[in-house]
Design a protein around this motif. Structure first.
Motif, PDB file in Angstrom:
ATOM      1  N   ARG A  98      -6.259  39.643 -37.340  1.00  0.00           N
ATOM      2  CA  ARG A  98      -7.025  40.211 -36.575  1.00  0.00           C
ATOM      3  C   ARG A  98      -6.481  41.474 -36.296  1.00  0.00           C
ATOM      4  O   ARG A  98      -5.236  41.680 -35.637  1.00  0.00           O
ATOM      5  N   PRO A  99      -7.407  42.631 -36.023  1.00  0.00           N
ATOM      6  CA  PRO A  99      -7.056  43.999 -35.269  1.00  0.00           C
ATOM      7  C   PRO A  99      -6.409  43.447 -33.667  1.00  0.00           C
ATOM      8  O   PRO A  99      -6.794  42.903 -33.088  1.00  0.00           O
ATOM      9  N   LEU A 100      -5.263  44.155 -33.306  1.00  0.00           N
ATOM     10  CA  LEU A 100      -4.908  44.075 -32.180  1.00  0.00           C
ATOM     11  C   LEU A 100      -5.338  45.197 -31.207  1.00  0.00           C
ATOM     12  O   LEU A 100      -4.993  46.198 -31.365  1.00  0.00           O
ATOM     13  N   ARG A 101      -6.178  44.857 -30.546  1.00  0.00           N
ATOM     14  CA  ARG A 101      -7.146  45.747 -29.845  1.00  0.00           C
ATOM     15  C   ARG A 101      -6.581  45.802 -28.277  1.00  0.00           C
ATOM     16  O   ARG A 101      -5.943  44.827 -27.823  1.00  0.00           O
ATOM     17  N   GLY A 102      -6.940  47.165 -27.824  1.00  0.00           N
ATOM     18  CA  GLY A 102      -6.486  47.406 -26.253  1.00  0.00           C
ATOM     19  C   GLY A 102      -4.856  47.176 -26.095  1.00  0.00           C
ATOM     20  O   GLY A 102      -4.750  47.041 -24.826  1.00  0.00           O
ATOM     21  N   ALA A 103      -4.262  47.620 -26.951  1.00  0.00           N
ATOM     22  CA  ALA A 103      -2.753  47.442 -26.792  1.00  0.00           C
ATOM     23  C   ALA A 103      -2.270  48.956 -26.180  1.00  0.00           C
ATOM     24  O   ALA A 103      -2.719  49.651 -26.565  1.00  0.00           O
ATOM     25  N   ALA A 104      -1.184  48.812 -25.443  1.00  0.00           N
ATOM     26  CA  ALA A 104      -0.515  49.877 -24.962  1.00  0.00           C
ATOM     27  C   ALA A 104       0.755  50.364 -25.912  1.00  0.00           C
ATOM     28  O   ALA A 104       1.634  49.361 -25.901  1.00  0.00           O
ATOM     29  N   VAL A 105       0.468  51.181 -26.706  1.00  0.00           N
ATOM     30  CA  VAL A 105       1.440  51.329 -27.765  1.00  0.00           C
ATOM     31  C   VAL A 105       2.266  52.590 -27.605  1.00  0.00           C
ATOM     32  O   VAL A 105       1.824  53.629 -27.151  1.00  0.00           O
ATOM     33  N   SER A 106       3.550  52.552 -27.679  1.00  0.00           N
ATOM     34  CA  SER A 106       4.622  53.752 -27.667  1.00  0.00           C
ATOM     35  C   SER A 106       5.446  53.875 -28.614  1.00  0.00           C
ATOM     36  O   SER A 106       5.904  52.617 -29.064  1.00  0.00           O
ATOM     37  N   ALA A 107       5.874  55.078 -29.137  1.00  0.00           N
ATOM     38  CA  ALA A 107       6.723  55.291 -30.206  1.00  0.00           C
ATOM     39  C   ALA A 107       7.708  56.322 -30.233  1.00  0.00           C
ATOM     40  O   ALA A 107       7.221  57.091 -29.513  1.00  0.00           O
ATOM     41  N   ARG A 108       8.817  56.168 -30.643  1.00  0.00           N
ATOM     42  CA  ARG A 108       9.710  57.139 -30.940  1.00  0.00           C
ATOM     43  C   ARG A 108      10.052  57.406 -32.441  1.00  0.00           C
ATOM     44  O   ARG A 108      10.555  56.412 -32.636  1.00  0.00           O
ATOM     45  N   ALA A 109      10.130  58.726 -32.657  1.00  0.00           N
ATOM     46  CA  ALA A 109      10.377  58.906 -34.050  1.00  0.00           C
ATOM     47  C   ALA A 109      11.784  59.796 -33.868  1.00  0.00           C
ATOM     48  O   ALA A 109      11.946  60.801 -33.208  1.00  0.00           O
ATOM     49  N   ASP A 110      12.660  59.259 -34.771  1.00  0.00           N
ATOM     50  CA  ASP A 110      13.943  59.890 -34.971  1.00  0.00           C
ATOM     51  C   ASP A 110      14.137  60.706 -36.226  1.00  0.00           C
ATOM     52  O   ASP A 110      13.877  59.850 -37.228  1.00  0.00           O
ATOM     53  N   HIS A 111      14.767  61.761 -36.573  1.00  0.00           N
ATOM     54  CA  HIS A 111      14.955  62.205 -37.974  1.00  0.00           C
ATOM     55  C   HIS A 111      16.417  61.748 -38.198  1.00  0.00           C
ATOM     56  O   HIS A 111      17.375  61.527 -37.636  1.00  0.00           O
ATOM     57  N   PRO A 112      16.431  61.213 -39.460  1.00  0.00           N
ATOM     58  CA  PRO A 112      17.682  60.572 -39.986  1.00  0.00           C
ATOM     59  C   PRO A 112      18.772  61.740 -39.935  1.00  0.00           C
ATOM     60  O   PRO A 112      18.616  62.989 -40.159  1.00  0.00           O
ATOM     61  N   LEU A 113      19.919  61.379 -39.569  1.00  0.00           N
ATOM     62  CA  LEU A 113      21.055  62.315 -39.093  1.00  0.00           C
ATOM     63  C   LEU A 113      20.908  63.484 -38.397  1.00  0.00           C
ATOM     64  O   LEU A 113      21.667  64.133 -37.974  1.00  0.00           O
ATOM     65  N   GLY A 114      19.881  63.167 -37.277  1.00  0.00           N
ATOM     66  CA  GLY A 114      19.410  63.863 -36.062  1.00  0.00           C
ATOM     67  C   GLY A 114      19.485  65.259 -36.512  1.00  0.00           C
ATOM     68  O   GLY A 114      19.620  66.146 -35.635  1.00  0.00           O
ATOM     69  N   ALA A 115      18.756  65.648 -37.698  1.00  0.00           N
ATOM     70  CA  ALA A 115      18.577  67.073 -38.024  1.00  0.00           C
ATOM     71  C   ALA A 115      17.300  67.869 -37.107  1.00  0.00           C
ATOM     72  O   ALA A 115      17.520  68.832 -36.876  1.00  0.00           O
ATOM     73  N   LYS A 116      16.477  67.044 -36.613  1.00  0.00           N
ATOM     74  CA  LYS A 116      15.215  67.233 -35.783  1.00  0.00           C
ATOM     75  C   LYS A 116      15.524  66.525 -34.308  1.00  0.00           C
ATOM     76  O   LYS A 116      16.016  65.264 -34.420  1.00  0.00           O
ATOM     77  N   ALA A 117      14.924  67.079 -33.408  1.00  0.00           N
ATOM     78  CA  ALA A 117      14.948  66.349 -31.992  1.00  0.00           C
ATOM     79  C   ALA A 117      14.015  65.170 -32.080  1.00  0.00           C
ATOM     80  O   ALA A 117      12.998  65.261 -32.953  1.00  0.00           O
ATOM     81  N   PRO A 118      14.338  63.974 -31.525  1.00  0.00           N
ATOM     82  CA  PRO A 118      13.438  62.957 -31.400  1.00  0.00           C
ATOM     83  C   PRO A 118      12.160  63.341 -30.832  1.00  0.00           C
ATOM     84  O   PRO A 118      12.112  64.263 -29.966  1.00  0.00           O
ATOM     85  N   VAL A 119      10.976  62.595 -31.190  1.00  0.00           N
ATOM     86  CA  VAL A 119       9.613  62.884 -30.668  1.00  0.00           C
ATOM     87  C   VAL A 119       9.086  61.494 -30.184  1.00  0.00           C
ATOM     88  O   VAL A 119       9.132  60.589 -30.905  1.00  0.00           O
ATOM     89  N   VAL A 120       8.745  61.834 -28.979  1.00  0.00           N
ATOM     90  CA  VAL A 120       7.937  60.644 -28.278  1.00  0.00           C
ATOM     91  C   VAL A 120       6.474  60.449 -28.435  1.00  0.00           C
ATOM     92  O   VAL A 120       5.879  61.676 -28.176  1.00  0.00           O
ATOM     93  N   MET A 121       5.990  59.625 -28.744  1.00  0.00           N
ATOM     94  CA  MET A 121       4.428  59.338 -29.184  1.00  0.00           C
ATOM     95  C   MET A 121       3.907  58.545 -28.158  1.00  0.00           C
ATOM     96  O   MET A 121       4.199  57.454 -28.012  1.00  0.00           O
ATOM     97  N   THR A 122       2.554  58.621 -27.734  1.00  0.00           N
ATOM     98  CA  THR A 122       1.782  57.548 -27.027  1.00  0.00           C
ATOM     99  C   THR A 122       0.413  57.619 -27.981  1.00  0.00           C
ATOM    100  O   THR A 122      -0.364  58.212 -27.865  1.00  0.00           O
ATOM    101  N   PRO A 123       0.319  56.828 -28.937  1.00  0.00           N
ATOM    102  CA  PRO A 123      -0.937  56.897 -29.792  1.00  0.00           C
ATOM    103  C   PRO A 123      -1.833  56.067 -29.010  1.00  0.00           C
ATOM    104  O   PRO A 123      -1.783  55.559 -28.064  1.00  0.00           O
ATOM    105  N   ARG A 124      -3.232  56.800 -29.406  1.00  0.00           N
ATOM    106  CA  ARG A 124      -4.138  56.455 -28.698  1.00  0.00           C
ATOM    107  C   ARG A 124      -5.051  55.564 -29.736  1.00  0.00           C
ATOM    108  O   ARG A 124      -4.976  55.726 -31.034  1.00  0.00           O
ATOM    109  N   GLU A 125      -5.869  54.581 -29.338  1.00  0.00           N
ATOM    110  CA  GLU A 125      -6.546  53.604 -30.375  1.00  0.00           C
ATOM    111  C   GLU A 125      -8.096  54.450 -30.807  1.00  0.00           C
ATOM    112  O   GLU A 125      -8.778  54.940 -29.868  1.00  0.00           O
TER     113      GLU A 125
END
Length: 160
Positions: A98-125
């Protein structure tokens, strides 16, 4: 019939110490230049550091195992894909699918080998169990933290 004319002998230069010095200097110059180039490329592309202090990291390892076991027992599922808009879409489901509703989701995207700066995300439902956030195009390693139903759950994915 005429006799073929003998070619005039060319003077043969002797191989001197100066020639040997030039050969040796050229050889070692090439070897040193290649070594410097490869060392530079190796140092500039990946530091080789996984953790700053392996002893300190090892002290918390059993706690990490307990946390991972508890998170696995939740049975939550994560799907990561690019939406048609180019945003990153996180699809979260509980153990029964079942879908997980109303969650507080945060994410961090890192580029392999550090070629680009990390991106911090706060996805919205955007739909039940579906969360979206902006992320530049490219290949990314994404670490996600989900807080829902009194639990904290972590997942990682290289899908992007």
């Amino acid at each position: 019939m005429t006799q073929p004319q003998a070619l005039a002998p060319h003077p043969v230069r002797p191989f001197t110490g100066r020639h040997m010095a030039l050969v040796m200097t050229g050889f070692f110059g090439v070897v040193i230049a290649v070594n410097v180039l490869l060392a530079n490329l190796a140092v500039s592309t990946f530091s080789g550091t996984v953790v700053e202090n392996s002893y300190v990291a090892s002290q918390g390892f059993n706690g990490l195992l307990r946390t991972a076991r508890a998170e696995r027992m939740l049975g939550w599922q994560l799907g990561i894909a690019r939406a048609a808009s180019g945003a990153v879409r996180f699809t979260l489901g509980d153990a029964s699918g079942r879908p997980l509703r109303g969650a507080a989701v945060s994410a961090r995207a890192d580029h392999p080998l550090g070629a680009k700066a990390p991106v911090v995300m706060t996805p919205r439902e955007v739909a039940p169990g579906v969360y979206e956030a902006a992320l530049p195009a490219g290949r990314w390693h994404v670490a996600v933290e989900v807080r829902a139903q009194g639990h904290v759950w972590h997942a990682e994915d290289d899908a992007l």
